[in-house]
Design a protein around this motif. Structure first.
Motif, PDB file in Angstrom:
ATOM      1  N   ASP A 161       0.581  -1.297   0.039  1.00 58.99           N
ATOM      2  CA  ASP A 161       0.394  -0.154  -0.081  1.00 58.99           C
ATOM      3  C   ASP A 161       0.946   0.849  -0.279  1.00 58.99           C
ATOM      4  O   ASP A 161       0.137   2.075  -0.821  1.00 58.99           O
ATOM      5  CB  ASP A 161      -0.814  -0.152   0.800  1.00 58.99           C
ATOM      6  CG  ASP A 161      -1.774  -1.566   1.143  1.00 58.99           C
ATOM      7  OD1 ASP A 161      -2.621  -1.281  -0.006  1.00 58.99           O
ATOM      8  OD2 ASP A 161      -2.289  -1.163   2.199  1.00 58.99           O
ATOM      9  N   GLU A 162       1.878   1.154   0.714  1.00 58.20           N
ATOM     10  CA  GLU A 162       2.863   2.763   0.919  1.00 58.20           C
ATOM     11  C   GLU A 162       4.068   2.709  -0.031  1.00 58.20           C
ATOM     12  O   GLU A 162       4.115   3.967  -0.452  1.00 58.20           O
ATOM     13  CB  GLU A 162       3.177   2.817   2.671  1.00 58.20           C
ATOM     14  CG  GLU A 162       1.734   2.657   3.718  1.00 58.20           C
ATOM     15  CD  GLU A 162       1.014   3.628   3.218  1.00 58.20           C
ATOM     16  OE1 GLU A 162       1.291   4.427   3.219  1.00 58.20           O
ATOM     17  OE2 GLU A 162      -0.634   3.265   3.655  1.00 58.20           O
ATOM     18  N   ASP A 165       2.196   0.663  -4.252  1.00 56.33           N
ATOM     19  CA  ASP A 165       0.931   1.889  -5.132  1.00 56.33           C
ATOM     20  C   ASP A 165       1.384   2.996  -4.093  1.00 56.33           C
ATOM     21  O   ASP A 165       0.773   4.011  -5.053  1.00 56.33           O
ATOM     22  CB  ASP A 165      -0.484   0.870  -4.147  1.00 56.33           C
ATOM     23  CG  ASP A 165      -0.453   0.006  -4.706  1.00 56.33           C
ATOM     24  OD1 ASP A 165      -0.081  -1.084  -5.808  1.00 56.33           O
ATOM     25  OD2 ASP A 165      -1.588  -1.267  -4.020  1.00 56.33           O
ATOM     26  N   GLY A 166       1.430   3.843  -3.274  1.00 48.98           N
ATOM     27  CA  GLY A 166       1.717   4.056  -2.948  1.00 48.98           C
ATOM     28  C   GLY A 166       2.606   5.718  -3.826  1.00 48.98           C
ATOM     29  O   GLY A 166       2.753   6.696  -3.576  1.00 48.98           O
ATOM     30  N   TYR A 167       3.742   4.095  -4.007  1.00 47.58           N
ATOM     31  CA  TYR A 167       4.551   5.825  -5.505  1.00 47.58           C
ATOM     32  C   TYR A 167       3.779   5.851  -6.977  1.00 47.58           C
ATOM     33  O   TYR A 167       4.043   6.702  -7.291  1.00 47.58           O
ATOM     34  CB  TYR A 167       5.714   4.651  -5.960  1.00 47.58           C
ATOM     35  CG  TYR A 167       7.242   5.475  -6.484  1.00 47.58           C
ATOM     36  CD1 TYR A 167       8.388   6.818  -5.910  1.00 47.58           C
ATOM     37  CD2 TYR A 167       7.549   5.193  -7.579  1.00 47.58           C
ATOM     38  CE1 TYR A 167       8.481   7.275  -6.471  1.00 47.58           C
ATOM     39  CE2 TYR A 167       7.978   5.882  -8.278  1.00 47.58           C
ATOM     40  CZ  TYR A 167       9.627   6.726  -7.513  1.00 47.58           C
ATOM     41  OH  TYR A 167      10.363   7.658  -8.069  1.00 47.58           O
ATOM     42  N   ALA A 168       3.512   5.194  -7.590  1.00 44.59           N
ATOM     43  CA  ALA A 168       2.118   5.040  -8.367  1.00 44.59           C
ATOM     44  C   ALA A 168       1.713   6.010  -8.426  1.00 44.59           C
ATOM     45  O   ALA A 168       1.198   6.804  -9.298  1.00 44.59           O
ATOM     46  CB  ALA A 168       1.959   3.771  -9.265  1.00 44.59           C
ATOM     47  N   LYS A 169       0.768   6.601  -7.619  1.00 48.89           N
ATOM     48  CA  LYS A 169      -0.674   6.992  -7.296  1.00 48.89           C
ATOM     49  C   LYS A 169       0.029   8.547  -7.162  1.00 48.89           C
ATOM     50  O   LYS A 169      -0.276   9.287  -7.551  1.00 48.89           O
ATOM     51  CB  LYS A 169      -1.192   6.704  -5.908  1.00 48.89           C
ATOM     52  CG  LYS A 169      -1.865   5.254  -5.376  1.00 48.89           C
ATOM     53  CD  LYS A 169      -2.825   5.112  -4.526  1.00 48.89           C
ATOM     54  CE  LYS A 169      -3.627   3.816  -4.784  1.00 48.89           C
ATOM     55  NZ  LYS A 169      -3.933   3.255  -3.587  1.00 48.89           N
ATOM     56  N   LYS A 170       1.502   8.953  -6.431  1.00 49.79           N
ATOM     57  CA  LYS A 170       2.105  10.530  -6.296  1.00 49.79           C
ATOM     58  C   LYS A 170       2.747  10.589  -7.672  1.00 49.79           C
ATOM     59  O   LYS A 170       1.875  11.633  -8.616  1.00 49.79           O
ATOM     60  CB  LYS A 170       3.289   9.464  -5.323  1.00 49.79           C
ATOM     61  CG  LYS A 170       4.396  11.213  -5.544  1.00 49.79           C
ATOM     62  CD  LYS A 170       4.807  11.591  -4.908  1.00 49.79           C
ATOM     63  CE  LYS A 170       5.237  13.482  -3.866  1.00 49.79           C
ATOM     64  NZ  LYS A 170       6.280  12.744  -2.756  1.00 49.79           N
ATOM     65  N   ALA A 172       0.805   9.445 -10.937  1.00 45.55           N
ATOM     66  CA  ALA A 172      -0.567   9.674 -11.278  1.00 45.55           C
ATOM     67  C   ALA A 172      -0.933  11.105 -10.766  1.00 45.55           C
ATOM     68  O   ALA A 172      -1.275  11.997 -11.922  1.00 45.55           O
ATOM     69  CB  ALA A 172      -1.712   8.605 -10.470  1.00 45.55           C
ATOM     70  N   ALA A 173      -0.684  11.204  -9.506  1.00 45.18           N
ATOM     71  CA  ALA A 173      -1.533  12.507  -8.674  1.00 45.18           C
ATOM     72  C   ALA A 173      -0.304  14.007  -9.826  1.00 45.18           C
ATOM     73  O   ALA A 173      -0.631  15.069  -9.496  1.00 45.18           O
ATOM     74  CB  ALA A 173      -1.071  12.677  -7.322  1.00 45.18           C
ATOM     75  N   SER A 202       3.079  -6.007 -11.737  1.00 44.30           N
ATOM     76  CA  SER A 202       2.245  -5.181 -11.133  1.00 44.30           C
ATOM     77  C   SER A 202       2.871  -3.643 -11.640  1.00 44.30           C
ATOM     78  O   SER A 202       4.221  -4.146 -12.229  1.00 44.30           O
ATOM     79  CB  SER A 202       3.387  -5.098  -9.428  1.00 44.30           C
ATOM     80  OG  SER A 202       2.696  -3.834  -8.484  1.00 44.30           O
ATOM     81  N   LEU A 240       4.935   0.423 -16.852  1.00 45.10           N
ATOM     82  CA  LEU A 240       4.519   1.841 -15.553  1.00 45.10           C
ATOM     83  C   LEU A 240       5.428   2.479 -16.695  1.00 45.10           C
ATOM     84  O   LEU A 240       5.065   3.923 -16.757  1.00 45.10           O
ATOM     85  CB  LEU A 240       4.268   1.919 -14.371  1.00 45.10           C
ATOM     86  CG  LEU A 240       4.837   2.684 -13.451  1.00 45.10           C
ATOM     87  CD1 LEU A 240       3.615   3.576 -13.757  1.00 45.10           C
ATOM     88  CD2 LEU A 240       5.255   3.304 -11.977  1.00 45.10           C
TER      89      LEU A 240
END
Length: 339
Positions: A161-162, A165-170, A172-173, A202, A240
């Protein structure tokens, strides 16, 4: 969208041509938008490009204050008692980027991101893996991805999660990556997306390094023993990487000849992760290779096949270029203030 393959005489010309691709892209976008998101790689191949880029920042041709960066990968298990010590270890990719680019730029790039592998305690990771719950190793070769299940809890759930996924979400943000600089390994791997790891494993990978990688790290004197060498790494997966709006791959030397030609003219396969670039181009992506003539040797011999694929070879070898010895690595800013 285009796939251009630039062929250069040597490392110096490769670095200059590649830097020109980055600078042109940044100049065009920053004329219309306030920011630019740049993806970065470690390794020898992009180091000359980074010196040219630092020179462009320091000369005022580009504004580093409007740039955000995301790196491809980082080790897990570097020597150190805490994340800060591990991030400052001379073999960390964070340290590499400070040495090769971030520390050379004035003004500084305000936000730089390297995958958060140094946050992971390798002993805790090993204990969680030995418990055998909530993950599996995937891949057909020696380097394997640790795929953590959606319902895994505890330490593995936190990593999923952190850290991953957290890096991929950052990314995207931040709006996604505008241009990603990458290299290629001797078997066609991109970052730590090793040969044989599936493309859909992943977006961000936790990779268990194979034993030969550990031995090589000791032989090459990066670490004093296999016991203290990292056994894992965090990495963007090829899927990615190729979400970027532009991808620039730089490669030099005869060791890259085989992987390059397989990636361009072979099948799209996880055995050669760089081959995902063919799918990227077919789906409308903007891909550029910049190669020295040794890395490009087999492509040049098979130029008719390259052309038949609709890919463009651009030969720069007869053009003048700047020697890296004359590139000002740390230009003073125009007001004379040193940092």
């Amino acid at each position: 969208m285009p796939f251009r393959i630039h062929v250069t005489k040597d490392f110096d010309q490769m670095s200059q041509v590649a830097a020109g691709v980055v600078e042109d892209s940044m100049t065009a976008q920053l004329a219309e938008r306030d920011s630019y998101v740049l993806g970065l790689a470690t390794g020898n191949s992009p180091t000359g490009l980074y010196k040219h880029l630092a020179k462009a920042f320091n000369a005022g041709r580009l504004d580093a204050r409007r740039v955000t960066t995301f790196n491809l990968d980082e080790y897990v298990g570097l020597p150190g008692e805490n994340p800060q010590q591990r991030a400052l270890h001379p073999e960390s990719y964070s340290h590499f980027m400070i040495t090769e680019l971030f520390g050379l730029c004035y003004p500084r790039i305000p936000e730089t991101n390297v995958p958060w592998g140094t946050l992971i305690e390798q002993d805790e990771l090993l204990a969680a893996l030995e418990a055998g719950d909530g993950c599996e190793l995937v891949g057909t070769d020696k380097g394997r991805a640790v795929v953590i299940s959606p319902d895994a809890e505890g330490y593995l759930g936190w990593i999923r999660d952190e850290v991953l996924d957290g890096y991929a979400k950052k990314i995207a943000a931040a709006g996604g990556i505008d241009l990603h600089v990458i290299g290629v390994g001797g078997r066609g791997h991109v970052a730590f997306h090793e040969s044989g790891i599936p493309f859909d494993a992943s977006p961000m990978l936790l990779v268990k390094l194979d034993e030969q990688t550990l031995r090589d790290a000791v032989i090459d004197q990066h670490f004093i023993s296999e016991a203290v060498a990292p056994h894992f790494a965090i990495s963007m997966g090829a899927e990615l990487v190729f979400r970027a709006r532009k991808v620039l791959m730089v490669a030099n030397g005869p060791r890259k000849t085989g992987p390059v030609v397989e990636a361009v003219l072979g099948a799209v396969t996880p055995d050669v992760p760089l081959s995902y670039g063919q799918k990227y181009v077919a789906d409308g992506g903007d891909l550029t290779f910049v190669l020295d003539e040794k890395a490009a040797a087999e492509l040049l011999d098979r130029a008719d096949e390259v052309a038949a694929r609709g890919f463009e070879i651009i030969d720069h070898r007869g053009e003048p270029y700047e020697s890296m010895a004359t590139v000002a690595f740390c230009c003073a800013p125009q007001n004379g203030t040193l940092t």
